[in-house]
Design an enzyme around this catalytic site. Structure first.
Site: not given
Ligand code: PXG
Length: 292
Positions: A151, A184, A52
């Site tokens: 991301k 989300e 990713r």
């Molecule tokens: N949606 C978004 C917008 C994200 O940023 C997820 C879903 C979950 O994705 P993964 O691949 O991790 O299952 C994310 C990722 C925080 C924080 O501090 C959260 C993310 C990244 C960085 C910091 O809450 N989430």
């Protein structure tokens, strides 16, 4: 103790891990990142995160200076240098140093760094009691404008959502897409359980394709639980049997109240617990080992 940070080919103490004020990651949010976890001496879903990371960079036409194999080794070595077997890892590539114009062409080389530390998003008790959340007025970014699948370091859309949650005194916000369908949370994907089925918004709802999301769908299918990716609205959350969020940082966390409506009996449900257990089991065996 000072952390050892990987920065552009070297491991440096955190005090010396600094980037330029001319870095476009800082000036424009121009860059990409991954949040990765290590459990039990293994980096969970390493391949998926690296893939990713490179895909996000590709869309932004950022050529990363090292290969995917070398980046994988950077992540593992950063854990080793900090003697971590359980960790929250932040891998970042910014556009790099440029001038005060936004043109990425003026930035000759991306800045790459990796931090291995720890994180706790929500207090422990919320993992057993469940979260109260709200939906917020700020809509999730339009895919054609700032694609949520990338991301990127540009998280203001999500931060607006988080600010609204903070102002309302709840720990998390659910964001809707431009059409009013549920997208989300600010840093987590969302799941519902209805009539024994697991339901989550499709990628084209305008969401990040979460690695934890994909993992939970796989675990559910392995257990014979039907999974559907489909659009839904707030009404469907209010009337769900269960609701939970997924993310690398948050892991799986139950949601028990949305916009003042209690979900089912207000307690985390059976399917949520079952998937949390399955997820915890998988973290023991998935991913490359940090120390051999
Ligand atoms: N949606 C978004 C917008 C994200 O940023 C997820 C879903 C979950 O994705 P993964 O691949 O991790 O299952 C994310 C990722 C925080 C924080 O501090 C959260 C993310 C990244 C960085 C910091 O809450 N989430």
């Amino acid at each position: 103790m000072s952390l050892k940070i990987y920065l552009d080919g070297n491991f440096v103490p955190e005090e010396n891990a600094v980037v330029s004020v001319f870095d476009h990651g800082l000036l424009y949010g121009d860059g990409v990142f991954e949040g990765i976890r290590a459990y039990h001496n293994r980096v969970f879903k390493m391949e998926e995160h690296i893939e990713r990371f490179y895909e996000s960079a590709k869309t932004l036409t950022m050529e990363l200076p090292i290969s995917e194999e070398e980046m994988t080794e950077v992540v593992l070595e950063t854990c080793r240098r900090n003697d971590l077997r359980d960790a929250y890892i932040r891998l970042v590539a910014t556009r790099g140093k440029g001038d005060l114009g936004l043109d990425p062409k003026k930035c000759p080389r991306p800045t790459v760094f990796c931090i291995a530390a720890s994180i706790q998003l929500y207090p422990d008790e919320l993992y057993t009691k469940g979260l109260e959340v709200i939906t917020v007025a700020t809509r999730r970014n339009l895919g054609e404008a700032c694609n949520p699948r990338v991301k990127s370091l540009n998280y203001l859309n999500n931060i607006y959502g988080k600010i609204e949650a903070n102002l309302a005194g709840v720990p998390e916000a659910i964001m809707l897409n431009q059409e009013g369908y549920v997208a989300e949370a600010t840093g987590d994907n969302i799941f519902l359980v209805k009539k024994g089925k697991l339901i989550t918004p499709p990628i084209h709802a305008g969401i990040l394709e979460g690695i934890t999301r994909n993992c939970v769908m796989d675990l559910a299918r392995e257990k014979g639980i039907p999974v559907e990716e489909k659009m839904f609205t707030r009404h469907d959350i209010f009337n769900a049997e269960e609701c939970f969020l997924t993310g690398t940082a948050a892991e799986l966390i139950p949601v028990v109240k949305v916009d003042g409506r209690t979900i089912a009996d207000g307690k985390p449900g059976q399917m949520t617990w079952k998937l949390i257990d399955a997820f915890r089991e998988l973290t023991k065996v998935d991913g490359p080992q940090i120390f051999k």
